[in-house]
Design an enzyme around this catalytic site. Sequence first.
Site, mmCIF file in Angstrom:
data_model
loop_
_atom_site.group_PDB
_atom_site.id
_atom_site.type_symbol
_atom_site.label_atom_id
_atom_site.label_comp_id
_atom_site.label_asym_id
_atom_site.label_seq_id
_atom_site.Cartn_x
_atom_site.Cartn_y
_atom_site.Cartn_z
ATOM 1 N N ASP A 76 0.912 -1.306 0.047
ATOM 2 C CA ASP A 76 -0.145 0.185 -0.068
ATOM 3 C C ASP A 76 0.898 1.456 -0.024
ATOM 4 O O ASP A 76 0.362 2.371 0.551
ATOM 5 C CB ASP A 76 -0.921 0.248 1.258
ATOM 6 N N LYS A 132 1.687 2.060 -5.264
ATOM 7 C CA LYS A 132 2.290 1.565 -6.337
ATOM 8 C C LYS A 132 1.377 1.559 -7.683
ATOM 9 O O LYS A 132 1.702 2.072 -8.872
ATOM 10 C CB LYS A 132 2.444 0.001 -6.245
ATOM 11 N N ASN A 174 -5.012 -10.525 -3.334
ATOM 12 C CA ASN A 174 -4.629 -10.073 -2.097
ATOM 13 C C ASN A 174 -3.998 -8.444 -2.283
ATOM 14 O O ASN A 174 -4.274 -7.594 -1.436
ATOM 15 C CB ASN A 174 -3.599 -10.588 -1.197
ATOM 16 N N GLY A 212 -4.532 -4.738 -3.597
ATOM 17 C CA GLY A 212 -5.524 -3.467 -3.859
ATOM 18 C C GLY A 212 -4.839 -2.386 -4.377
ATOM 19 O O GLY A 212 -4.050 -1.599 -3.749
ATOM 20 N N HIS A 213 -4.764 -2.089 -5.681
ATOM 21 C CA HIS A 213 -3.897 -1.074 -6.255
ATOM 22 C C HIS A 213 -4.998 0.063 -6.664
ATOM 23 O O HIS A 213 -5.872 0.008 -7.722
ATOM 24 C CB HIS A 213 -3.017 -1.364 -7.402
ATOM 25 N N ARG A 269 3.794 -29.077 -5.750
ATOM 26 C CA ARG A 269 3.624 -30.008 -6.869
ATOM 27 C C ARG A 269 2.230 -30.731 -7.016
ATOM 28 O O ARG A 269 2.193 -31.638 -7.585
ATOM 29 C CB ARG A 269 4.581 -30.710 -7.244
ATOM 30 N N GLN A 297 2.136 -5.929 -3.096
ATOM 31 C CA GLN A 297 2.485 -6.166 -1.734
ATOM 32 C C GLN A 297 4.057 -5.239 -1.719
ATOM 33 O O GLN A 297 4.094 -4.149 -2.257
ATOM 34 C CB GLN A 297 2.960 -7.594 -1.372
ATOM 35 N N THR A 346 -9.471 -1.023 3.614
ATOM 36 C CA THR A 346 -10.720 -0.724 2.592
ATOM 37 C C THR A 346 -11.627 -1.589 2.718
ATOM 38 O O THR A 346 -12.752 -1.250 2.588
ATOM 39 C CB THR A 346 -9.873 -0.947 1.130
ATOM 40 N N THR A 399 -12.066 -3.819 5.691
ATOM 41 C CA THR A 399 -12.818 -3.933 7.060
ATOM 42 C C THR A 399 -13.193 -2.534 7.701
ATOM 43 O O THR A 399 -13.742 -2.491 8.901
ATOM 44 C CB THR A 399 -11.743 -4.682 7.884
ATOM 45 N N ARG A 426 -5.389 1.216 10.806
ATOM 46 C CA ARG A 426 -3.988 0.733 10.339
ATOM 47 C C ARG A 426 -3.220 1.054 11.397
ATOM 48 O O ARG A 426 -3.168 2.289 12.069
ATOM 49 C CB ARG A 426 -3.565 0.920 9.078
ATOM 50 N N HIS A 441 2.983 10.604 -0.440
ATOM 51 C CA HIS A 441 2.285 11.075 0.797
ATOM 52 C C HIS A 441 3.052 11.973 1.693
ATOM 53 O O HIS A 441 2.634 11.988 2.728
ATOM 54 C CB HIS A 441 2.148 9.592 1.884
HETATM 55 P P1 GDP Z 1 -0.597 0.068 -3.728
HETATM 56 O O1 GDP Z 1 -1.353 -0.914 -3.070
HETATM 57 O O2 GDP Z 1 0.700 0.322 -3.358
HETATM 58 O O3 GDP Z 1 -0.972 0.380 -5.021
HETATM 59 O O4 GDP Z 1 -1.558 1.442 -2.728
HETATM 60 P P2 GDP Z 1 -2.913 1.465 -2.428
HETATM 61 O O5 GDP Z 1 -3.558 2.077 -3.755
HETATM 62 O O6 GDP Z 1 -3.529 0.402 -1.544
HETATM 63 O O7 GDP Z 1 -2.905 2.620 -1.246
HETATM 64 C C1 GDP Z 1 -2.309 3.826 -1.577
HETATM 65 C C2 GDP Z 1 -3.532 4.842 -1.139
HETATM 66 O O8 GDP Z 1 -2.963 6.338 -0.975
HETATM 67 C C3 GDP Z 1 -4.497 5.088 -2.395
HETATM 68 O O9 GDP Z 1 -5.725 5.299 -1.573
HETATM 69 C C4 GDP Z 1 -4.074 6.321 -3.109
HETATM 70 O O10 GDP Z 1 -4.974 6.951 -3.894
HETATM 71 C C5 GDP Z 1 -3.389 7.049 -2.064
HETATM 72 N N1 GDP Z 1 -1.994 7.604 -2.606
HETATM 73 C C6 GDP Z 1 -1.329 7.381 -3.484
HETATM 74 N N2 GDP Z 1 -0.176 8.281 -3.494
HETATM 75 C C7 GDP Z 1 -0.704 9.171 -2.512
HETATM 76 C C8 GDP Z 1 0.191 10.428 -2.193
HETATM 77 O O11 GDP Z 1 1.122 10.856 -2.499
HETATM 78 N N3 GDP Z 1 -0.708 11.214 -1.054
HETATM 79 C C9 GDP Z 1 -1.951 10.910 -0.732
HETATM 80 N N4 GDP Z 1 -2.552 11.725 0.203
HETATM 81 N N5 GDP Z 1 -2.304 9.823 -0.994
HETATM 82 C C10 GDP Z 1 -1.851 9.043 -1.911
HETATM 83 P P1 IMO Z 2 -0.862 -4.417 -1.866
HETATM 84 O O1 IMO Z 2 -0.283 -4.824 -3.476
HETATM 85 C C1 IMO Z 2 -0.602 -4.665 2.283
HETATM 86 C C2 IMO Z 2 -0.479 -8.442 3.934
HETATM 87 C C3 IMO Z 2 -1.757 -9.050 4.789
HETATM 88 C C4 IMO Z 2 -1.209 -10.013 5.789
HETATM 89 C C5 IMO Z 2 -0.115 -10.496 4.866
HETATM 90 C C6 IMO Z 2 -0.344 -12.086 4.339
HETATM 91 O O2 IMO Z 2 -2.204 -3.541 -2.460
HETATM 92 O O3 IMO Z 2 0.240 -3.368 -1.625
HETATM 93 P P2 IMO Z 2 -1.968 -12.714 2.171
HETATM 94 O O4 IMO Z 2 -3.327 -12.696 2.069
HETATM 95 O O5 IMO Z 2 -1.190 -12.246 1.011
HETATM 96 O O6 IMO Z 2 -1.470 -14.187 2.511
HETATM 97 O O7 IMO Z 2 -1.551 -11.971 3.642
HETATM 98 O O8 IMO Z 2 0.441 -9.755 3.824
HETATM 99 N N1 IMO Z 2 -0.724 -8.034 2.700
HETATM 100 C C7 IMO Z 2 -0.937 -6.870 2.187
HETATM 101 N N2 IMO Z 2 -0.577 -5.443 2.966
HETATM 102 N N3 IMO Z 2 -0.795 -4.442 0.961
HETATM 103 C C8 IMO Z 2 -1.011 -5.720 0.338
HETATM 104 O O9 IMO Z 2 -1.186 -5.515 -1.250
HETATM 105 C C9 IMO Z 2 -1.059 -6.753 0.809
HETATM 106 N N4 IMO Z 2 -1.307 -8.204 0.336
HETATM 107 C C10 IMO Z 2 -1.034 -9.031 1.370
HETATM 108 O O10 IMO Z 2 -2.420 -8.005 5.339
HETATM 109 O O11 IMO Z 2 -0.411 -9.356 6.692
HETATM 110 MG MG MG Z 3 -2.829 -1.529 -1.734
#
Ligand code: GDP
Ligand code: IMO
Ligand code: MG
Length: 468
Positions: free
Chosen positions: A12, A15, A37, A39-40, A139, A225, A320, A322, A326, A352
């Site tokens: 998170d 990316k 798993n 969430g982008h 396997r 991740q 997102t 539950t 965090r 951020h």
């Molecule tokens: P990812 O899993 O690495 O793709 O990241 P996520 O999308 O799960 O979480 C990043 C969250 O932060 C999302 O809601 C983005 O829209 C938000 N975000 C990304 N870059 C920035 C930033 O520079 N500033 C702020 N305030 N929010 C950001």
């Molecule tokens: P993105 O791509 C943040 C965490 C879970 C748990 C551990 C193992 O959005 O950055 P899993 O379901 O993969 O076996 O869970 O990894 N986890 C993440 N945390 N961002 C993610 O993906 C994650 N994918 C898994 O919370 O601690």
């Molecule tokens: Mg994410």
Amino acid sequence: MTVTIVGAQLGDEGKGGVVDLYGDTADVVARYQGGDNAGHTVVHDGEEYKLSLVPSGAVRGKVGVLGNGCVVNPETLFEEIDALRERGLDPDVRVAERAHVILPYHRALDGIEEEEKDDLAAGTTGRGIGPTYEDKAGRRGVRIGDLLDPEALRDRLEYVVPQKKALAEEVFGKETGEAFDIDHLYDTYREFGERLAEEDMTVDCGTFLQERIDADESVMLEGAQGTSIDIDHGIYPYVTSSNPTAGGATVGTGLGPTVVGQGEVIGIIKAYLSRVGTGPLPTELGGVEGQTPDYDPAEASADEEELATYIRDEGGEYGTVTGRPRRVGWLDMPMLRHAARANGFTGLAINHIDVLAGLDEVKVGHSYEFDTADSASHQNAARSDDGDELLTMPPTTEQWGRCEATFKAFDGWEDVDWAAVAEEGYDAIPENARTYLEYVSDELETPIYAVGVGPGREETVIVETPDE
Ligand code: GDP
Ligand code: IMO
Ligand code: MG
């Protein structure tokens, strides 16, 4: 040329946004590990897209590939594609025949084992990721290619399903239903196979991508991740079951290491830390009940709790799905030095920084202090010149949990019109924030390519574009 996007911390980091930004010039965006798993988030034309499986570039009409290193739940995949079609997009998604399939029993077993593990539970997303990678290594997995081959699919299911059923019923004492029923699974997954074939979605990933590269197209590799939840380089056992680190980009796509290595590897960093789940976190601020080990709200510092709440609210740091708060903390430099080495970053995107605006002081965990009585077990982490501090993460999570962060403080920066800053460029970033950014860049000996100043695509300061 390839550009690989890798999470430098705990997931998170933003990316999806960076893939969206830099993916503009890419022709193909491929995921190389993980599954639903992830969430982008991509914000496009004021609309927010949360993608768990479809590669982020698909929002902008790029070809999206799920590489062989991914674990794919066809049900989620088709739901996500259908939902995007309903929103007027037409995602072109290809799936590696070598990718493994997440079956309903994997999801069931993920939940069962988490319950059973108690203190060792990673707080998984419950998507069946771990059990699917287990079967891959054992396997006994089912691959995407098998869904197109009725005989192979039946053979695989007949071997594996009775074992899974016995595991659930006899070892864990659970009742099982159609998730463990061979005929039901065969019928359902044959249909998924037919849809994959009808829509001509399957590919031999390595060949597909190499042909694109040979035709001078540009390929982006989208990690899910982050480095500290990598199965090999992360805080085992509180990790995911794949390799988000850059090495995973070659194994998980079938492109050679020399191909990926000739390109760029961009580390995505959140300007502070956040995570859901248990396990140590040396730079944590305050704590969250049920997640922070040994947390006692009565003993917590009120200032720290207030800071944590501020950052959590400003950054929207709530799960997102539950809505769970965090855990948050200051930037952890040993974690980042470890990530820089494990991935060989060529550039950084630091996101951020807007979230931290308005604080009087911003801290970073520069190094760790360690108990000298414990020094034998810490001898494998890099130390400062005088030998008194650890500069990287020790190899075991228990050792990491005994580390105390030594903080460095930076003067805070004011909240400004971040969209205007993004337009004007790097020099328009408040000076104190630039000092902070440059400290991180210097410590990691890696240039800054982009700075995130808000969630929108235009809220990014671009310093360097990878293939220019
Ligand atoms: P990812 O899993 O690495 O793709 O990241 P996520 O999308 O799960 O979480 C990043 C969250 O932060 C999302 O809601 C983005 O829209 C938000 N975000 C990304 N870059 C920035 C930033 O520079 N500033 C702020 N305030 N929010 C950001
Ligand atoms: P993105 O791509 C943040 C965490 C879970 C748990 C551990 C193992 O959005 O950055 P899993 O379901 O993969 O076996 O869970 O990894 N986890 C993440 N945390 N961002 C993610 O993906 C994650 N994918 C898994 O919370 O601690
Ligand atoms: Mg994410």
